[in-house]
Write a protein that holds these residues in place. Sequence first.
Motif, PDB file in Angstrom:
ATOM      1  N   TYR A   1       3.382  38.014 -17.023  1.00 49.97           N
ATOM      2  CA  TYR A   1       3.591  37.541 -15.647  1.00 49.97           C
ATOM      3  C   TYR A   1       5.103  37.448 -15.465  1.00 49.97           C
ATOM      4  O   TYR A   1       5.751  36.628 -16.097  1.00 49.97           O
TER       5      TYR A   1
ATOM      6  N   SER B   1       1.857  30.275 -15.773  1.00 49.29           N
ATOM      7  CA  SER B   1       1.182  30.688 -17.014  1.00 49.29           C
ATOM      8  C   SER B   1       0.231  29.609 -17.545  1.00 49.29           C
ATOM      9  O   SER B   1      -0.643  29.905 -18.357  1.00 49.29           O
TER      10      SER B   1
ATOM     11  N   ARG C   1      -3.679  29.947 -17.457  1.00 52.00           N
ATOM     12  CA  ARG C   1      -4.422  30.726 -18.459  1.00 52.00           C
ATOM     13  C   ARG C   1      -4.813  29.877 -19.666  1.00 52.00           C
ATOM     14  O   ARG C   1      -5.638  30.298 -20.479  1.00 52.00           O
TER      15      ARG C   1
ATOM     16  N   SER D   1      12.219  29.613 -16.719  1.00 52.81           N
ATOM     17  CA  SER D   1      11.387  30.762 -16.335  1.00 52.81           C
ATOM     18  C   SER D   1      11.367  30.920 -14.811  1.00 52.81           C
ATOM     19  O   SER D   1      11.289  32.044 -14.315  1.00 52.81           O
TER      20      SER D   1
HETATM   21  O1  PMV Z   1       4.650  29.971 -16.186  1.00 50.86           O
HETATM   22  P1  PMV Z   1       6.104  30.234 -16.202  1.00 50.86           P
HETATM   23  O2  PMV Z   1       6.740  30.123 -14.865  1.00 50.86           O
HETATM   24  O3  PMV Z   1       6.808  29.407 -17.272  1.00 50.86           O
HETATM   25  O4  PMV Z   1       6.337  31.773 -16.583  1.00 50.86           O
HETATM   26  C1  PMV Z   1       6.178  32.250 -17.875  1.00 50.86           C
HETATM   27  C2  PMV Z   1       6.305  33.723 -17.886  1.00 50.86           C
HETATM   28  C3  PMV Z   1       6.302  34.352 -19.273  1.00 50.86           C
HETATM   29  O5  PMV Z   1       6.004  33.406 -20.256  1.00 50.86           O
HETATM   30  C4  PMV Z   1       7.677  34.925 -19.565  1.00 50.86           C
HETATM   31  C5  PMV Z   1       5.288  35.488 -19.331  1.00 50.86           C
HETATM   32  C6  PMV Z   1       3.844  35.062 -19.303  1.00 50.86           C
HETATM   33  O6  PMV Z   1       3.043  35.773 -18.706  1.00 50.86           O
HETATM   34  O7  PMV Z   1       3.498  34.043 -19.918  1.00 50.86           O
END
Ligand code: PMV
Length: 315
Positions: free
Chosen positions: A16, A149, A152, A192
């Motif tokens: 993502y 993320s 998930r 992120s």
């Molecule tokens: O959920 P966030 O905003 O911390 O984004 C994480 C994105 C990555 O870890 C780099 C990729 C992923 O799909 O987990």
Amino acid sequence: MQWFGQAPANIALIKYMGKKDTEKNLAVNPSLSYTLENLFSNVVLEQHHGQKDRWEPLDLPGLPAFRLSDNAIRRFLLHLSYLKEHFKYSGQFIVRSNNNFPQGCGLASSASSFAALTKAACRALSELKHVPCPNDMEQAVLSRHGSGSSCRSFFKPWVIWDEHELEPIDIPYRELIHQVVIISKVEKTISSSEAHKRVETSPLFNGRITRAKQNLQQLLRAFNNGRWEEAFQICWREFTDMHQLFSSASQPFRYLGDESRALLQTVKRFWHDKGDGPLVTMDAGPNVHLLYRKDQKPLCDEFQQHHLVGNYDVL
Ligand code: PMV
């Protein structure tokens, strides 16, 4: 009164990266993750009568003290405010949390910590407001608002997240051996959220959605047909694509330094010599994730003995 929540981290093999809606955290492309049950976060919420919510480390006897940056605390409490607003609750909490692994260095700590906070808060707020506790899917959607993320982390072992759709899926490799080779535990300086913004300025962002979708379809096909080496190649292509977006953004940033590269070369040589090896991926950080099938345990031990022991910390 106290409420507890625990949630695992997850590692994306299809990443993502880039948001189409920054408020709801909707990703520009679908992602596929494997849930990492050994890496998790704990959150305890306690009601208090102060003016504001407050964060404290959940320090446990025998474990190193747990710390969060001011920015991470602010984001965490902001997500709690969002959840309180969702439940129309106006009281305050002390939030205590920890991880059983290092924070903020590309080990997916935002996924586990926001999922654990959402679980604890849903328990607390549904009880305090006398409403039914949201189910896992509803909690995952709430959690996504804090960290994309994290949605998930409510399912296992494999999850596809595509915009509003979140789907646990059946992949023949249900149980993998996961190792993270620690190159650095230093907390990353680019959050992120910032990374999601900066990648859009890269000339390579054009075509990224198509590449991610193709990688996803090809990876699912490779897994379903038992083509492990092809899966390795697709995962490699996918994480290097994300890291190239980072280094080609108009304000570039890099995690793939000499040490990570040296280890990646060692894994590649191992694959070449053995004709077999682990899937490899990197998150937004310098550390390298290895995933082996269960029947590759002897291979995993061999790689560890010959190339990791004495050189790297492994989680
Ligand atoms: O959920 P966030 O905003 O911390 O984004 C994480 C994105 C990555 O870890 C780099 C990729 C992923 O799909 O987990």
